[in-house]
Motif scaffolding. Sequence first.
Motif, short mmCIF file in Angstrom:
data_model
loop_
_atom_site.label_atom_id
_atom_site.label_comp_id
_atom_site.label_asym_id
_atom_site.label_seq_id
_atom_site.Cartn_x
_atom_site.Cartn_y
_atom_site.Cartn_z
N THR A 197 33.78 37.71 37.49
CA THR A 197 35.10 38.20 37.88
C THR A 197 35.90 37.11 38.58
O THR A 197 37.11 36.92 38.33
N ILE A 198 35.25 36.38 39.47
CA ILE A 198 35.93 35.30 40.19
C ILE A 198 36.32 34.17 39.24
O ILE A 198 37.38 33.56 39.37
N LEU A 199 35.47 33.92 38.24
CA LEU A 199 35.74 32.83 37.30
C LEU A 199 36.83 33.18 36.30
O LEU A 199 37.36 32.29 35.63
N ALA A 200 37.16 34.48 36.16
CA ALA A 200 38.10 34.91 35.11
C ALA A 200 39.43 34.17 35.25
O ALA A 200 40.00 34.09 36.33
N PRO A 201 39.95 33.64 34.15
CA PRO A 201 41.19 32.86 34.21
C PRO A 201 42.46 33.70 34.33
O PRO A 201 43.49 33.19 34.75
N THR A 202 42.39 35.00 33.96
CA THR A 202 43.58 35.85 34.01
C THR A 202 43.21 37.22 34.57
O THR A 202 42.02 37.57 34.71
N ILE A 203 44.25 38.00 34.87
CA ILE A 203 44.05 39.36 35.40
C ILE A 203 43.29 40.24 34.42
O ILE A 203 42.34 40.93 34.81
N PRO A 204 43.66 40.30 33.14
CA PRO A 204 42.92 41.17 32.21
C PRO A 204 41.42 40.87 32.18
O PRO A 204 40.59 41.78 32.13
N TRP A 205 41.09 39.59 32.22
CA TRP A 205 39.67 39.24 32.19
C TRP A 205 38.98 39.64 33.49
O TRP A 205 37.80 40.02 33.48
N ALA A 206 39.65 39.57 34.59
CA ALA A 206 39.06 40.00 35.87
C ALA A 206 38.77 41.49 35.85
O ALA A 206 37.68 41.94 36.24
N TYR A 207 39.73 42.29 35.35
CA TYR A 207 39.51 43.72 35.25
C TYR A 207 38.41 44.05 34.23
O TYR A 207 37.65 45.00 34.41
#
Length: 484
Positions: free
Chosen positions: A401-411
């Motif tokens: 989650t922390i590594l996700a480059p964008t909001i959609p990927w974090a969610y």
Amino acid sequence: MEMDPMLIEAAETGNINALHALIGDDPYILERIDQIPFVQTPLHVAANRGHIRFAMEMMNLKPSFAKKLNPLGFSPMHLAVIAGHTRLVLRLLKADKELVCVKGWGGLTPFHYVVTTGNCRLLVDFLEASPECIEDATVRDETAFHLALKENQIEAFSLLLGWLQRTRRTHGSVFTFEKKMANWEDDEGNTLLHIAATKKQHDAIKLLLDSQLWLHVKAKNSDGLTALKIIKDTNRQGVNINRNESDEVDTKIKQLKDKVILERIPVLVDRTRHSMSVDMINTMLVIMALVITATYQSSLSPPGGVWQDNGTDDTSSKSNITHLSNKSFANTSIWIFGNKTERAGTTVMNQQIYGVFWFLNLATFGFTELATVFLISSFHVFLFLAIPIYLLAVSYFCSMTILAPTIPWAYANLFFLVFFGLFPFLLFFSLLVFSKSIRQTIAEIRYRTRMRQALGMNLLGPGTLMFCSQYILDASFGVWMPSA
């Protein structure tokens, strides 16, 4: 050749001293008897009379006598069972467990005679000592289940059925052995359902319908009749099945007669695990550990690295970029779920490449962890091993989650954390859809429903729940552990 009259008298009276004296006078007296294929030995005589000490002394001197058949086709164990000498039977069983499976005339074993007499206490002892005896069939292809029904021993039948549901024995896949025994046909093509229907044993039919998913309910015998046809054609009046139980019934017997619901899951897991060799399990654990280590490390150090905090304040591209580890929880949440990109601590990969990496890495990590949990589930310290494995999975998703480059990927990573907890159920459902024909299953359920209606059984209840749960398990395990 007939046995020496003095030897017969010694066996009938249980006189061990007389036996020793006869051997002293003629050392080959027992050897000559042993050379005859079918003969009445002193052990047969002692077993029929119930002389425990004499029988055990004979077992000590001539163990081969225990498996010999007399001219009537009985072994000493047969005679002891038929005569009701339970203590002697148990002593013989302790001396040699294989005596349970000695076949006499017609292929009947001592175990079969115990089933036909309805001695549930002795039946449990035989099953515990020699589980493989359940597979013995007569020359008419009758198993112990068939004999129990044909002799109206419903209590013994329910005990055998309970043991079948709890046994860890497997033949190829997880369900092969149970399917084989539940649908065994005798030489006339009669299954357990056919026999129970013919003899109006409705309690036995109800037990089968409530506990066995894989019954061939549409199977036809040599007369072309199904069990449902037999039920409808026979008179159901006056059915009176003797199910009286003693107040002193052994606890094991009660447990085996209870319906099996939650016990099925550990039993099926154990069957699958027992079908794997020790070397295979050890090799798989080593491989799983290496794969978990590699995939988790990639979540900490993704390919290409992460964006760094260079300490500058470039308002045209980024605002107040600071490494996530130096922020408070509230500010960190803003950085994780905000619309910013190229934040400190996030991967430098673009969305498309990150998507491929995320899918492959997650699939590898998830399947490897599930396989590891399955392999170590038989260890006594399983809970201590499972907890860190679960926490490692949580840490993995937090890291992704922390590594996700964008909001959609974090969610997406947060959502997948919840999905990971429901993964086994989703897996079972997917296997259910792909492994069996839904239309065929619905037809089978309808046919079962007609049988339940003919017997006056409730259409909904524990039996329905059992069918559905076993159907899911059968579909799931059938795919992962197919029959050989």
